[in-house]
Scaffold this motif. Structure first.
Motif, mmCIF file in Angstrom:
data_model
loop_
_atom_site.group_PDB
_atom_site.id
_atom_site.type_symbol
_atom_site.label_atom_id
_atom_site.label_comp_id
_atom_site.label_asym_id
_atom_site.label_seq_id
_atom_site.Cartn_x
_atom_site.Cartn_y
_atom_site.Cartn_z
ATOM 1 N N MET B 255 0.823 -1.216 0.000
ATOM 2 C CA MET B 255 0.000 0.000 0.000
ATOM 3 C C MET B 255 0.855 1.263 0.000
ATOM 4 S SD MET B 255 -3.082 -0.796 2.678
ATOM 5 C CE MET B 255 -3.992 0.732 2.395
ATOM 6 N N THR B 256 1.942 1.216 0.769
ATOM 7 C CA THR B 256 2.799 2.405 0.867
ATOM 8 C C THR B 256 3.461 2.693 -0.495
ATOM 9 O OG1 THR B 256 3.226 1.695 3.126
ATOM 10 C CG2 THR B 256 4.559 3.506 2.313
ATOM 11 N N ILE B 257 3.881 1.616 -1.170
ATOM 12 C CA ILE B 257 4.459 1.792 -2.506
ATOM 13 C C ILE B 257 3.411 2.369 -3.456
ATOM 14 C CG2 ILE B 257 5.387 0.546 -4.519
ATOM 15 C CD1 ILE B 257 6.619 -1.446 -2.435
ATOM 16 N N GLY B 258 2.191 1.816 -3.379
ATOM 17 C CA GLY B 258 1.097 2.303 -4.223
ATOM 18 C C GLY B 258 0.807 3.773 -3.950
ATOM 19 N N ALA B 259 0.780 4.130 -2.673
ATOM 20 C CA ALA B 259 0.487 5.509 -2.293
ATOM 21 C C ALA B 259 1.541 6.455 -2.849
ATOM 22 C CB ALA B 259 0.431 5.625 -0.769
#
Lengths: 155, 632
Positions: B255-259
């Motif tokens: 999720m952090t990479i996506g964000a």
């Protein structure tokens, strides 16, 4: 009815009405169901119409406006459980407690709920009492399992 | 607090050293299935025995390795020796096992498999091949039929690391992918990688993940939201639960990479209510990631910040639908809306929003770490990577199976999961939950991927695979899903609200023997109407279970309406059980199993069913060891 707990719960969510679904779940955890007065308090404190609180409280199947028993039995009717004997398991519990799905025993000890899936499909059929999961159930194990909770109460 | 990328690699190296330290490590698989099978007691017993003996062993809990059939599963790691997995460990066996391990006795008769090479962890390998020490007879994990064809990407580390300890995720190379994107990748480059990898959403629709990310990145508005769908409403699917419970950091990292790629600074994980352990483990993971500077303000000392909150569902299947999920997060009832306005532009709180499911997010760090070239070699054309399936129902080895896409149904059901137990006949397999369909034996060689399943009239869904034998009634299963959908329809559009209910009425009629051939035709017509006129995915796909069973098992419907018989012996109004006197061995098991005392008989006298008392539950048939109970 002591409603300070409701206020505390709303405080935890900083009075944000977007957390309404979670707030109602927490209130229910405290009162075991959603009493009318608590719903009114939630609406007041979040400054939203009572109708919206009712809308949410009646939409989600885990929220209950009716008083529930001390122990909540959730029988899983996921597909795997359904194939592996859900109907017999539910019927046996109904027989032993003399209640129907969704009802509470006269002594207010048990409420029987049927849920969509507990996610322990490999152990089908499954039931959970107060969140503790019992796998590979059959009708013959029902009485002993219920007894575990009946005894707890007698103590 | 880890303040830089260099510091992260140091911490990872240290964590690896600690993970493979010089102590014996015993771990118990304590996911929901494990716990339901007594893993809690096993864990307590092991800790107690280790204390009692004054042993310097590490006792840990892990998530689930996917072999649910063997729970509780315990694994033992002795420095320099293969890791050994044990199945069906009771508290009594656990105590003995600790004592044996203290004497360096492996108790190989209880072992499920050994693992010589810890290459299941993405980044690290520990090779102790050749040091068998009395373990030669124990099969290697990768040679077991259950694991042989599996490839673990989303489920990597599940069952290997302690989900409550971020250090163990770091030991497995965790957060390397995040460090890589923060230090050396532009947002567009990340999205290109995900696109080239061919990652498609694992939640059911199979929409291209990168395309969603790109439109959300391009959308105007602040703030932007990144959401994780952990609602996993399909009954019969539990891979997302297993990932959230067993490896929560992989979801957070994804999720952090996506964000970062999308340009979002906040997000939510929406977890269904029935998964309390997943919620707890995610909470712990979020807290630890924040303490380590891997989530929150200024991640890894950069100027990128991202915060995640958890929200619990409250028991509504429709909330797995993206717009309904967003409504629920806004504190409203979970009603979907028509999607002419894309959620990438106006989603949660009318702001640009990107939603992916748990399994999709868990794939992201691996794509970044290993590169899209590596990832896109796995799977089939247009269906890259692996998919996790929960194979349950009438199958020998129930559990979670992660395989490259494109593998056949037969390979999954027979080679990996051992086929149908108790010498019963395979009838069909239901994939995709209430939105999916039921496929017959003749389609067993169908390649399992998004496109193949849709073409056959079913769908991938979230990956539930429910195997049915000749004692499962497909009409009743269609009725079951339709009843489920009647309850779960939010009621907003008429086609779904009224149509699905009418479908249920017809199916009810058929299963109690009051249906006619005209009813089957009407049912078919109604199905097409509901499919073509509903607003959201729930309604559009609601007829799938009925349409697919009508397509592949029409003879069974006809048996119900013409002969007034349920061939599987499930529909009670159409079934009569009898005990064949010549086959009965008078063992008394059915007498004991009958909940209503409807069976008479004694030793050496063939048993008999008193028809007036019989409630047709089939308990006698299930328990009979010689198949003497037959349906008429």
């Amino acid at each position: 009815m002591n409603l300070t707990k409701v206020d505390e719960i709303i405080q935890e969510y900083e009075g944000e009405d977007s957390w309404l679904v979670m707030i109602l779940q927490d209130v229910q955890e405290d009162f075991n169901f959603l009493p009318e007065l608590a719903l009114k308090r939630v609406a007041e404190q979040l400054d939203i119409p009572l109708s919206r609180v009712h809308n949410v409280a009646t939409f989600y199947s885990s929220l209950s406006l009716k008083e529930r028993g001390k122990h909540i039995i959730k029988v899983c009717d996921g597909t795997a459980c359904h194939l592996r004997g859900f109907v017999n398991l539910r019927d046996e519990i109904c027989r032993q407690l003399a209640i129907k799905e969704g009802e509470t025993t006269n002594d207010k000890l048990f409420t029987l709920e049927v849920v969509a899936c507990l996610g322990a499909c490999a152990l089908a059929p499954v039931m959970a009492i107060d969140g503790k999961c019992f796998g590979n159930m059959d009708t013959q194990k029902v009485e002993a399992t219920l007894d575990l909770y009946r005894k707890q109460t007698q103590k | 607090m880890i303040k830089s990328i260099q510091e992260l690699s140091k911490r990872q190296a240290k964590a690896q050293k600690e993970y493979y330290c010089d102590k014996v490590r015993i771990s118990v698989g304590a996911g929901t299935c494990g716990l339901a099978n007594g893993a809690g007691e096993v864990l307590e017993t092991i800790s107690d025995e280790v204390d009692k003996q004054g042993l310097d062993f590490l006792v840990r809990q892990t998530g689930c390795v996917g072999f649910c059939e063997g729970e509780p599963i315990v694994d033992v790691m002795i420095p320099g020796l293969p890791r050994v997995f044990y199945r069906d460990i009771s508290p009594r066996k656990a105590r003995e096992l600790v004592q044996a391990i203290a004497q360096r006795d492996f108790r190989s008769e209880w072992a499920l498999a050994r693992l010589d090479k810890d290459n299941l962890l993405v980044e690290l390998e520990r090779d102790v091949s050749g040091k068998l020490n009395g373990l030669a007879k124990v099969p290697a994990l990768h040679e077991l039929p259950f694991y042989k064809q599996q490839a673990k990407i989303a489920l990597r580390n599940c069952g290997f690391i302690d989900p409550h300890n971020i250090e163990e995720y770091l030991a497995s190379g965790g957060y390397s992918a995040l460090a890589k994107v923060l230090s050396s990748m532009e947002a567009e480059e990340i999205i290109d990688s995900v696109e080239n990898a061919g990652l498609r959403g694992r939640g059911g629709g199979g929409f291209l993940t990168a395309r969603k990310w790109r439109s959300c990145r391009k959308a105007d508005g602040y703030p932007k939201y990144v959401l994780c769908n952990g609602d996993e409403g399909d009954p019969g699917a539990f891979m997302d639960r297993s990932i959230m419970e067993g490896n929560p950091h992989s979801v957070l990292e994804g999720m952090t990479i996506g964000a970062y790629a999308i340009g979002a600074d906040r997000g939510y994980i929406y977890v269904r209510l029935e998964y309390p352990l997943a919620v707890e483990n995610l909470r712990i993971a979020i807290r630890q990631a924040k303490e380590y500077g891997l989530l929150g303000e200024n991640i890894l000392g950069t100027d990128f910040s991202f915060d995640v909150k958890i929200s619990r569902g409250a028991g509504a299947f429709v909330c797995g639908e993206s717009t309904a999920l967003m409504a629920s997060l806004e504190g409203l009832s979970g009603e979907p809306r028509a999607k002419h306005i894309h959620t990438a532009e106006k989603g949660l709180f009318k702001k640009p929003t990107n939603l992916n499911n748990v399994e999709t997010w868990a794939n992201v760090p691996v794509i970044i770490n290993k590169g899209w070239q590596w990832y896109s070699k796995i799977g089939s054309d247009n269906n890259k990577g692996t998919k996790v399936f929960s194979v349950v129902g009438k199958v020998k080895n129930t559990g979670l199976v992660e395989v490259p896409m494109g593998i056949s149904l037969r390979q999954i059901i027979y080679d990996i999961c051992g086929g149908v137990p108790d010498k019963r006949q395979f009838k069909g397999v239901q994939t995709g939950g209430p939105s999916g369909g039921c496929l017959p034996e003749k389609l067993l060689d169908l390649p399992v991927d998004f496109d193949g399943l849709t073409e056959a009239g079913s769908m991938m869904g979230s990956g539930g695979m429910i195997v049915m034998d000749d004692r499962s009634c497909v009409v009743e299963i269609a009725r079951y899903f339709t009843e489920f959908l009647t309850k779960e329809s939010c009621g907003k559009c008429t086609a779904c609200r009224e149509g699905v209910r009418e479908m249920l009425e017809l199916l009810d009629k058929i299963t109690i023997g009051q249906g006619s051939t005209e009813d089957i035709e009407l049912l078919e017509e109604l199905c097409c109407y509901v499919r073509d006129n509903s607003i959201c995915g729930l309604g559009k796909s609601a007829p799938n279970p009925t349409l697919s069973t009508l397509k592949y098992f029409r003879d069974e419907y006809e048996a119900h309406v013409v002969e007034h018989k349920c061939p599987a012996g499930v529909c009670r109004e159409l079934t009569k059980f009898e005990i064949e006197a010549e086959t009965c061995i008078a063992c008394g098991r059915c007498i004991k199993a009958c909940p209503v005392e409807a069976i008479t008989g004694e030793k050496k006298v063939a048993h008999e069913i008193i028809q007036e008392k019989c409630i047709k539950c089939g308990a006698c048939r299930d328990t009979c060891p010689v198949d003497a109970v037959v349906t008429l």
